[in-house]
Each structure stands twice: as structure tokens, then as C-alpha cells.
Motif scaffolding. Structure first.
Motif, PDB file in Angstrom:
ATOM      1  N   GLN A 175     -38.252  18.984   4.903  1.00 51.64           N
ATOM      2  CA  GLN A 175     -37.027  18.601   4.209  1.00 51.64           C
ATOM      3  C   GLN A 175     -35.879  19.545   4.566  1.00 51.64           C
ATOM      4  OE1 GLN A 175     -38.029  18.568   0.049  1.00 51.64           O
ATOM      5  NE2 GLN A 175     -38.712  16.435   0.094  1.00 51.64           N
ATOM      6  N   VAL A 176     -34.678  18.981   4.488  1.00 55.53           N
ATOM      7  CA  VAL A 176     -33.456  19.762   4.663  1.00 55.53           C
ATOM      8  C   VAL A 176     -32.609  19.579   3.415  1.00 55.53           C
ATOM      9  CG1 VAL A 176     -31.382  20.126   6.041  1.00 55.53           C
ATOM     10  CG2 VAL A 176     -33.510  19.432   7.170  1.00 55.53           C
ATOM     11  N   GLU A 177     -32.315  20.659   2.723  1.00 49.21           N
ATOM     12  CA  GLU A 177     -31.481  20.611   1.524  1.00 49.21           C
ATOM     13  C   GLU A 177     -30.128  21.223   1.847  1.00 49.21           C
ATOM     14  OE1 GLU A 177     -33.259  22.256  -1.960  1.00 49.21           O
ATOM     15  OE2 GLU A 177     -35.252  21.450  -1.493  1.00 49.21           O
ATOM     16  N   ILE A 178     -29.071  20.480   1.570  1.00 48.99           N
ATOM     17  CA  ILE A 178     -27.708  20.942   1.838  1.00 48.99           C
ATOM     18  C   ILE A 178     -26.987  21.092   0.508  1.00 48.99           C
ATOM     19  CG2 ILE A 178     -25.523  20.400   2.973  1.00 48.99           C
ATOM     20  CD1 ILE A 178     -27.077  18.830   5.064  1.00 48.99           C
ATOM     21  N   GLY A 179     -26.443  22.286   0.244  1.00 47.41           N
ATOM     22  CA  GLY A 179     -25.771  22.583  -1.016  1.00 47.41           C
ATOM     23  C   GLY A 179     -24.561  21.695  -1.246  1.00 47.41           C
ATOM     24  N   ALA A 180     -24.223  21.542  -2.516  1.00 43.96           N
ATOM     25  CA  ALA A 180     -23.143  20.633  -2.892  1.00 43.96           C
ATOM     26  C   ALA A 180     -21.785  21.079  -2.351  1.00 43.96           C
ATOM     27  CB  ALA A 180     -23.087  20.514  -4.420  1.00 43.96           C
ATOM     28  N   THR A 181     -21.582  22.389  -2.179  1.00 44.09           N
ATOM     29  CA  THR A 181     -20.272  22.882  -1.728  1.00 44.09           C
ATOM     30  C   THR A 181     -20.198  23.063  -0.213  1.00 44.09           C
ATOM     31  OG1 THR A 181     -20.978  25.177  -2.043  1.00 44.09           O
ATOM     32  CG2 THR A 181     -19.884  24.090  -3.908  1.00 44.09           C
ATOM     33  N   VAL A 182     -21.308  22.772   0.469  1.00 46.32           N
ATOM     34  CA  VAL A 182     -21.337  22.976   1.927  1.00 46.32           C
ATOM     35  C   VAL A 182     -20.438  21.954   2.621  1.00 46.32           C
ATOM     36  CG1 VAL A 182     -22.771  22.808   4.001  1.00 46.32           C
ATOM     37  CG2 VAL A 182     -23.613  24.044   1.994  1.00 46.32           C
ATOM     38  N   LYS A 183     -19.580  22.454   3.488  1.00 49.02           N
ATOM     39  CA  LYS A 183     -18.717  21.587   4.298  1.00 49.02           C
ATOM     40  C   LYS A 183     -18.932  21.977   5.760  1.00 49.02           C
ATOM     41  CE  LYS A 183     -13.994  19.845   4.716  1.00 49.02           C
ATOM     42  NZ  LYS A 183     -12.588  19.974   4.243  1.00 49.02           N
ATOM     43  N   ILE A 184     -19.619  21.106   6.493  1.00 50.17           N
ATOM     44  CA  ILE A 184     -20.057  21.440   7.855  1.00 50.17           C
ATOM     45  C   ILE A 184     -18.993  21.053   8.882  1.00 50.17           C
ATOM     46  CG2 ILE A 184     -21.746  20.888   9.644  1.00 50.17           C
ATOM     47  CD1 ILE A 184     -23.825  20.559   7.431  1.00 50.17           C
ATOM     48  N   GLY A 185     -18.736  21.968   9.797  1.00 47.14           N
ATOM     49  CA  GLY A 185     -17.925  21.692  10.979  1.00 47.14           C
ATOM     50  C   GLY A 185     -18.830  21.745  12.197  1.00 47.14           C
ATOM     51  N   TYR A 186     -19.053  20.601  12.838  1.00 46.78           N
ATOM     52  CA  TYR A 186     -20.020  20.504  13.938  1.00 46.78           C
ATOM     53  C   TYR A 186     -19.277  20.308  15.254  1.00 46.78           C
ATOM     54  CZ  TYR A 186     -24.103  18.754  16.576  1.00 46.78           C
ATOM     55  OH  TYR A 186     -25.096  18.579  17.503  1.00 46.78           O
ATOM     56  N   PHE A 187     -19.356  21.319  16.131  1.00 52.44           N
ATOM     57  CA  PHE A 187     -18.707  21.275  17.445  1.00 52.44           C
ATOM     58  C   PHE A 187     -19.771  20.947  18.475  1.00 52.44           C
ATOM     59  CE2 PHE A 187     -16.415  23.819  20.932  1.00 52.44           C
ATOM     60  CZ  PHE A 187     -15.511  22.802  21.174  1.00 52.44           C
ATOM     61  N   PRO A 188     -19.849  19.693  18.945  1.00 47.73           N
ATOM     62  CA  PRO A 188     -20.951  19.271  19.825  1.00 47.73           C
ATOM     63  C   PRO A 188     -20.821  19.865  21.223  1.00 47.73           C
ATOM     64  CG  PRO A 188     -19.363  17.506  19.608  1.00 47.73           C
ATOM     65  CD  PRO A 188     -18.901  18.595  18.692  1.00 47.73           C
ATOM     66  N   THR A 208     -42.052  22.947  15.249  1.00 45.79           N
ATOM     67  CA  THR A 208     -43.297  22.901  14.482  1.00 45.79           C
ATOM     68  C   THR A 208     -43.222  23.893  13.317  1.00 45.79           C
ATOM     69  OG1 THR A 208     -44.560  22.352  16.464  1.00 45.79           O
ATOM     70  CG2 THR A 208     -45.803  23.166  14.569  1.00 45.79           C
ATOM     71  N   GLY A 209     -43.172  23.357  12.094  1.00 44.72           N
ATOM     72  CA  GLY A 209     -43.301  24.156  10.879  1.00 44.72           C
ATOM     73  C   GLY A 209     -42.297  25.276  10.731  1.00 44.72           C
ATOM     74  N   TYR A 210     -41.009  24.980  10.904  1.00 41.86           N
ATOM     75  CA  TYR A 210     -39.968  26.016  10.790  1.00 41.86           C
ATOM     76  C   TYR A 210     -39.309  25.950   9.420  1.00 41.86           C
ATOM     77  CZ  TYR A 210     -35.721  28.705  11.623  1.00 41.86           C
ATOM     78  OH  TYR A 210     -34.706  29.616  11.537  1.00 41.86           O
ATOM     79  N   SER A 211     -39.204  27.100   8.778  1.00 47.54           N
ATOM     80  CA  SER A 211     -38.540  27.208   7.480  1.00 47.54           C
ATOM     81  C   SER A 211     -37.490  28.301   7.559  1.00 47.54           C
ATOM     82  CB  SER A 211     -39.541  27.543   6.368  1.00 47.54           C
ATOM     83  OG  SER A 211     -40.503  26.513   6.229  1.00 47.54           O
ATOM     84  N   ALA A 212     -36.364  28.067   6.878  1.00 47.43           N
ATOM     85  CA  ALA A 212     -35.294  29.073   6.883  1.00 47.43           C
ATOM     86  C   ALA A 212     -34.299  28.763   5.775  1.00 47.43           C
ATOM     87  CB  ALA A 212     -34.581  29.107   8.228  1.00 47.43           C
ATOM     88  N   VAL A 213     -33.611  29.791   5.337  1.00 48.14           N
ATOM     89  CA  VAL A 213     -32.495  29.644   4.400  1.00 48.14           C
ATOM     90  C   VAL A 213     -31.286  30.294   5.047  1.00 48.14           C
ATOM     91  CG1 VAL A 213     -31.595  30.197   2.118  1.00 48.14           C
ATOM     92  CG2 VAL A 213     -34.034  29.719   2.396  1.00 48.14           C
ATOM     93  N   LEU A 214     -30.229  29.524   5.244  1.00 48.82           N
ATOM     94  CA  LEU A 214     -29.014  30.084   5.847  1.00 48.82           C
ATOM     95  C   LEU A 214     -28.300  30.957   4.820  1.00 48.82           C
ATOM     96  CD1 LEU A 214     -27.281  27.303   7.967  1.00 48.82           C
ATOM     97  CD2 LEU A 214     -28.779  29.130   8.718  1.00 48.82           C
ATOM     98  N   ASP A 215     -28.016  32.171   5.216  1.00 50.21           N
ATOM     99  CA  ASP A 215     -27.232  33.057   4.362  1.00 50.21           C
ATOM    100  C   ASP A 215     -25.772  32.594   4.361  1.00 50.21           C
ATOM    101  OD1 ASP A 215     -27.289  35.809   2.923  1.00 50.21           O
ATOM    102  OD2 ASP A 215     -25.566  35.926   4.286  1.00 50.21           O
ATOM    103  N   LEU A 261     -34.068  24.872   5.064  1.00 51.62           N
ATOM    104  CA  LEU A 261     -35.003  24.107   5.894  1.00 51.62           C
ATOM    105  C   LEU A 261     -36.415  24.416   5.395  1.00 51.62           C
ATOM    106  CD1 LEU A 261     -33.515  24.881   9.440  1.00 51.62           C
ATOM    107  CD2 LEU A 261     -32.868  23.063   7.858  1.00 51.62           C
ATOM    108  N   GLN A 262     -37.130  23.380   4.969  1.00 50.88           N
ATOM    109  CA  GLN A 262     -38.464  23.566   4.395  1.00 50.88           C
ATOM    110  C   GLN A 262     -39.527  22.971   5.320  1.00 50.88           C
ATOM    111  OE1 GLN A 262     -38.398  21.831   0.464  1.00 50.88           O
ATOM    112  NE2 GLN A 262     -37.356  23.601  -0.438  1.00 50.88           N
ATOM    113  N   ASP A 263     -40.223  23.845   6.056  1.00 50.72           N
ATOM    114  CA  ASP A 263     -41.364  23.467   6.877  1.00 50.72           C
ATOM    115  C   ASP A 263     -41.076  22.240   7.739  1.00 50.72           C
ATOM    116  OD1 ASP A 263     -43.942  23.899   7.803  1.00 50.72           O
ATOM    117  OD2 ASP A 263     -44.825  22.500   6.367  1.00 50.72           O
ATOM    118  N   ILE A 264     -39.959  22.299   8.466  1.00 47.13           N
ATOM    119  CA  ILE A 264     -39.570  21.119   9.257  1.00 47.13           C
ATOM    120  C   ILE A 264     -40.310  21.101  10.599  1.00 47.13           C
ATOM    121  CG2 ILE A 264     -37.290  20.954   8.194  1.00 47.13           C
ATOM    122  CD1 ILE A 264     -36.174  22.090  10.863  1.00 47.13           C
TER     123      ILE A 264
END
Length: 638
Positions: free
Chosen positions: A375-388, A336-343, A322-325
Motif C-alpha cells: 500500500q501507498v498512503e499519501i497524507g492529506a496535505t501532500v501536494k506532489i510536483g512530478y517532473f518526468p 520486492t517488499g520495500y517499505s519507507a516513510v518519507l521525512d 510505502l508499506q511492503d510494496i
């Protein structure tokens, strides 16, 4: 004295038997927690107690003058009524007089003239308001709504979300005096601050309490008796949640030992029967009868538990960045202006008041929502499971097995493959239910099935939005065990404090106006370290550990101490609370003497509400400063 007694009660829905020949009673002052798997009949049991359902067999005896209040899991409210009117719509003499007085006062205001009949009616109703201590009802309702996170007192119910409606219904149930309070999932849709308040409120509640909840801290701190519904039977345990776990374990060990002993007896008797029993002897007849009796006896079923093999698709080095979202909804700043890299092995818990933007952040992380900026960058191998947050839109006409097979026929587990049918059984869906259509499942069973479908797709990044909603404790416990070994990243929005303590290594807190702040550790660590747990908490509260300074890569804890202002405030705060209590007493006296002077009554009620809010603030500061003083004292003894 028992308030209510059940004797030989049974209840079925169609072919499914939920309760069979149960006995149960509620004594004065008992605080009882009900636990059991989704679909085991917990909500039905509460409805039987409340008189909303009738048993198929057996009797339920209630004290003649028993006052009960019931909160449904999904309450139905009048969409045209306002929030305040709904909360004060209960069947009590004080609320009835309040409604009549309010209507008469509105009639007088509308006519804008001096109507002697209305004045006399207002004077009479004012006296009755005084006799029933009804003058403070409105301010008490507003205070309770504020505590539960509802601030729009005049908004119509039709404009509220499902969660807000549940909170309004909870306030309505708590406002009416009751000998027995019956609550079905009261902590659902509450944020952590509101749950803390409700927990303390129920600890002080003098009546009996019967509630279904999956919040284990709640059960630990509020209950003095636990009841488990398991396989149409009721098991009662004196004590709170931890005592229940110990006692249940001992019971299951005894039942397992009894089952082993019974099997040994059956083998011995079977061997004797096969050798040929001679029925002429009385002794031999007795052995035949004992064998038949052993065959008929049912060994108590062992509590079922989930066993899930943690599985995920391969995750590369690049996860989600997540780049300065930033994100806005119209003029409202959410992020407001949040940046992070998920380990790759992230265990992140997200907390904050309801409606502040937690689910929005999850949707941005998943790629479902584009941020206003950044911006949000999602890696090519990322497979998301979203439980709403809610499992809505499931195809009611589809069969259970087909719904799971759509996600995957098999789940890899090391060198083995687990079939969809096997996973269903693991998730407590027996083979007989695999061809059941989803429309016949309970809300909790649908939620559990939805979770299984997500896991069957073998994601390597799990995004969980309030996973505790409608999941039973058994399922939550196994989900937590599963996440311990999950070879991927987990990001969870949750109000379940136990869940956050159990799985999280980091907490991300929404602190208002789009600000997000990270705290190392689990939820309990966050509570101790945070400068302000919630932005809507009155007044600033400093961190108990007053921050940490990093020196050469190491964290160094500064000593805890009072600031000059806090020391002076601590010395004076008890006198300030006493002064406000005196002010409230004087205002109550003035209200009782105001008679039918509606304009004066409105002014006095507004001043009383303001004084009451000030007292609440002072009491919170007093609690905080007292806790800080205790920490300082402990530090001095070390």
C-alpha cells in the motif's frame, strides 16, 4: 596543429541570432567542453563544426584528411537494421571488409554446398580482414555495447527505446577511428556505471574531442579547455571545469568594473555636453567624438543567472508511507517488499542501471501507478510536483505566458507575490518571448519551462525523474540552490553524480531482482560504502569500509583489511592478466591462419570474445584490489 578553424562565423535561425562573428579553432589532442544556456546555440555550433550546417557568414576551414565522428543529441537510425549492424555501419575500410566478409560467409552458409568461387572470395576477404585487423571488430563492438548497457546485439533498432538508440549511436561513433570526436550530450540516457566507463574511455582517447554536456564531473575530469557560448559570443578558457569557473568569475568582475568606469565617463561627458560644447576648438571636437563613441560602445552582457525563491504549500506531519510494496512487470520483479516513510525534509537520490525500475518507483510514490502488492498512503496535505524524465506532450500551439498561468498566476514569496511574468524573466525568458508559442522553443527551453510550471504550483513534495536531461548547467545550479532551501521533501532519480552529491542525504540503490538498499550520505559516500554498485558488474566487490556496526546508537567503523582470498588474489592477479593476454595473442594468430574455414573462424572468434570478457573482469578486479590496498596502506599510516 589546428584541425579546424572558424573565422568570422555567424548563424541565425529566423529572427534569432545565435552566433555572431566568432573565431574558433581545434588543435590536435584538445578536449573541449561546450557550455551555455539552453537555446544559446550549442548544438548548432557542433553541427557547424561537423559540416551539417553552413554558416550565414564567415568561413570554416578543415584539414583535408580530417576524420570526424559526430553524435547528435537525438540521433536518427535505420529502424530495420540490427544493433550490431548499426554499430558497425561506419565508413571505414575495416568495417567495409567486415561487412563484405560477413555477407559472403552468410551466402556460403545459405547455399550449403562447396562453392569454389565463394571459397576464393572468402579467402581473399579473410586476408584483407587480417591486413586491416578487422577480425576483432565484432567482439569489440559487443564489448562496447555491453559497457553502455545494451545487450541485445541482434535486436532491430525499431524495438529500442529512445535512450537505447542514443547508446547504440554513441557506440557507433566511438567504434570508428577519428581525429575529431564531436559529442552532443553523450551522458544522457547512460546510467552511472556506463558514465564512469565513458569518462575513462575519453580520458584515454588520443584524438581531439568537442562535446556539449551538463555533467560537471565529466567536464572536470575529461576536458583541458572550456568554451562558453553567451549572447552570440564565444569565450574560451584553458583548463577544466573548475579552472573555467575561476577564470569566468575574474572576467565578469573585470567587465563589471569596466561598466562602472564607462558609466562614470558617460556622466562626465554628458555634463560637459549639456553645458554646451563649442565645436570650434579641436580639443572640444575630440570630446564630442569621444562622447559619441562611448554611447555606441556595448558593455559585455553579464552572464544571466536564475534566482528562485523556494516556496511550497504547507506540509502536515503525515507525508508518504510505502508499506511492503512489490511490483512486477509480467515475470520480471522490479520491486520486492520495500517499505519507507518519507521525512518532511527528505533528500533521497535513487540510482541503479537503466530499465531496472527507478521511474516505476517514482510513479508508485506519486500515486500514478498502483503496486502489485502493498500500500501507498499519501497524507492529506501532500501536494506532489512530478517532473518526468521527458517533457513530451506540451501544447505546441499554446503561448509561453499562458502555459505558466495555467499552473498559477502568482507564486507566494513571504509577504510578497511573484507574478508568472516575473518568474518567466527569472527563468531567462525575456518579455519578448512570453507570447512565443511553445512549438518554437528548443528542447532545453521546453524542459526549463516545464520545470517552472511545476514549481509555480507550489508543491511540497518534489519527484524529479532525471532532472539533468536537457537542462543546462546554469539551470541545474540554481535548481540545486533552490532545493537547499525547499521546505518539503525531494526524491530524485538521476545519473548526474554532481547533482546527487550536491542535494542528497540518502541514496536508495536498485541492486537487481527487486532488491532495494539504502545508504546514508550522498552519491560519493554510496560509491565508497556499497557492496556492489551495480548488479551487472562482473564479480563481487566488497565495501571498502566493510560495513558498519551500530553500538549503543553510534556507528563504529571496522578497520579495512584484505580477506584471505583477496590477499591471495591480489598476489596472483597480474600473472593471471598476463596469461590471458598471451591466450588472446595465440587466438589472434590462429584466426589469421584459419583462412576460409568459416566454422573454425566462428569457434575461434567465440573463444576470443570469452577470453576478452575474462580479461576485462580481471582488470576490474585488479583496479578494485589495488584501490583497497591503497586504502589499507593509508589506514596503516594514520
Amino acid at each position: 596543429m589546428n584541425l579546424l578553424t572558424m573565422d568570422g562565423v555567424s548563424k541565425s535561425f529566423g529572427e534569432k541570432r545565435l552566433l555572431h562573428d566568432i573565431g574558433f579553432g581545434v588543435a590536435e589532442g584538445e578536449k573541449i567542453g561546450i557550455v551555455g544556456l539552453n537555446g544559446s546555440g550549442k548544438s548548432t555550433f557542433l553541427k557547424l563544426v561537423a559540416g551539417l550546417e553552413e554558416p550565414d557568414e564567415g568561413n570554416i576551414a578543415r584539414n583535408r584528411d580530417l576524420r570526424m565522428q559526430y553524435l547528435a543529441q537525438n540521433p536518427v537510425l535505420d529502424p530495420g537494421a540490427t544493433v550490431l549492424d548499426t554499430v558497425l555501419s561506419g565508413d571505414s575500410p575495416a568495417m567495409d571488409i567486415w561487412r563484405r566478409y560477413r555477407k559472403a560467409a552468410a551466402d556460403m552458409a545459405d547455399k550449403r554446398r562447396n562453392d569454389q568461387a565463394l571459397q576464393q572470395e572468402l579467402a581473399l576477404l579473410g586476408q584483407q580482414m587480417e591486413n586491416l585487423a578487422a577480425w576483432t571488430l565484432e567482439s569489440e563492438a559487443q564489448t562496447m555495447l555491453t559497457r553502455l548497457g545494451v545487450g541485445q546485439f541482434d535486436a532491430p533498432i525499431s524495438r529500442l527505446s529512445g535512450g537505447q538508440r542514443k547508446r547504440v549511436a554513441l557506440a557507433a561513433a566511438l567504434m570508428i577511428p577519428a581525429d575529431l570526436l564531436i559529442l552532443d550530450e553523450p551522458s544522457n540516457h547512460l546510467d552511472n556505471l556506463a558514465i564512469d566507463w565513458l569518462e575513462k574511455y575519453l580520458q584515454r582517447f588520443s584524438g581531439a574531442l568537442l562535446m556539449v554536456t551538463h555533467d560537471r564531473y565529466f567536464l572536470q575530469r575529461v576536458t583541458n579547455r572550456m568554451v562558453e557560448i553567451n549572447g552570440t559570443r564565444l569565450y574560451s578558457y584553458p583548463g577544466n571545469y573548475s579552472v573555467y569557473l575561476e577564470t569566468r568569475l575574474a572576467r565578469e568582475e573585470q567587465e563589471a568594473a569596466a561598466a562602472v568606469k564607462k558609466k562614470a565617463l558617460l556622466r562626465q561627458e554628458l555634463d560637459w555636453i549639456r553645458r554646451g560644447a563649442r565645436a570650434r576648438s579641436t580639443k572640444q571636437k575630440a570630446r564630442v567624438q569621444r562622447f559619441e563613441k562611448l554611447q555606441e560602445e556595448k558593455v559585455p552582457a553579464k552572464s544571466e543567472s536564475l534566482r528562485i525563491a523556494s516556496t511550497a504549500s504547507r506540509l502536515g506531519r503525515k507525508t508518504i508511507i510505502l508499506q511492503d510494496i512489490s511490483h512486477n512487470f509480467e515475470a520480471k520483479k522490479v520491486i520486492t517488499g520495500y517499505s519507507a516513510v518519507l521525512d518532511r525534509n527528505e533528500r533521497l537520490g535513487i540510482v541503479g542501471p537503466n530499465g531496472i525500475g527507478k521511474s516505476t518507483l517514482l510513479r508508485i510514490i506519486s500515486g500514478e501507478l498502483t503496486p502489485t502488492q502493498g500500500q501507498v498512503e499519501i497524507g492529506a496535505t501532500v501536494k506532489i510536483g512530478y517532473f518526468p524524465q521527458e517533457s513530451t506532450g506540451l501544447p505546441d500551439e499554446m503561448r509561453v505566458i499562458d502555459y505558466i498561468r495555467e499552473a498559477g498566476e502568482y507564486l507566494p514569496n513571504g509577504k510578497k507575490l511573484i507574478s508568472a511574468a516575473q518568474m518567466l524573466e527569472t527563468f531567462l525568458f525575456p518579455p519578448s518571448s512570453h507570447w512565443t508559442v511553445l512549438g518554437k522553443l528548443s528542447g532545453g527551453e521546453k524542459r526549463r519551462l516545464h520545470l517552472l510550471r511545476i514549481l509555480m504550483a507550489a508543491p511540497n513534495v518534489l519527484l524529479l525523474d532525471e532532472p539533468g536531461n536537457d537542462l543546462d548547467i546554469e539551470t541545474l545550479t540554481i535548481l540545486e540552490d533552490y532545493l537547499d532551501d525547499f521546505p518539503g521533501a525531494v526524491v530524485a532519480v538521476s545519473h548526474d553524480r554532481y547533482f546527487l552529491d550536491r542535494i542528497c542525504g540518502r541514496i536508495l540503490a536498485f541492486e537487481g531482482q527487486g532488491r532495494l538498499r539504502e545508504y546514508p550520505g550522498n552519491y560519493s559516500d554510496y560509491q565508497l560504502r556499497s557492496a556492489t554498485i551495480q548488479e551487472n558488474r562482473p564479480g563481487p566487490n566488497r565495501e571498502l569500509d566493510q560495513g558498519r556496526k551500530k553500538t549503543d546508537g553510534q556507528e563504529k567503523t571496522r578497520p579495512i583489511k584484505f580477506s584471505f582470498k583477496e590477499k591471495k588474489e591480489f598476489e596472483e592477479i597480474e600473472n593471471r592478466v598476463t596469461a590471458v593476454d598471451e591466450e588472446l595473442k595465440n587466438l589472434d594468430d590462429q584466426i589469421s591462419q584459419a583462412g576460409s574455414d568459416y566454422q573454425l573462424l566462428e569457434e575461434l572468434a567465440a573463444r576470443r570474445q570469452e577470453a576478452e570478457q575474462h580479461r576485462d573482469y580481471l582488470l576490474e578486479r585488479w583496479v578494485y584490489l589495488t584501490e583497497l590496498a591503497e586504502e589499507i596502506e593509508k589506514q596503516g599510516k594514520k
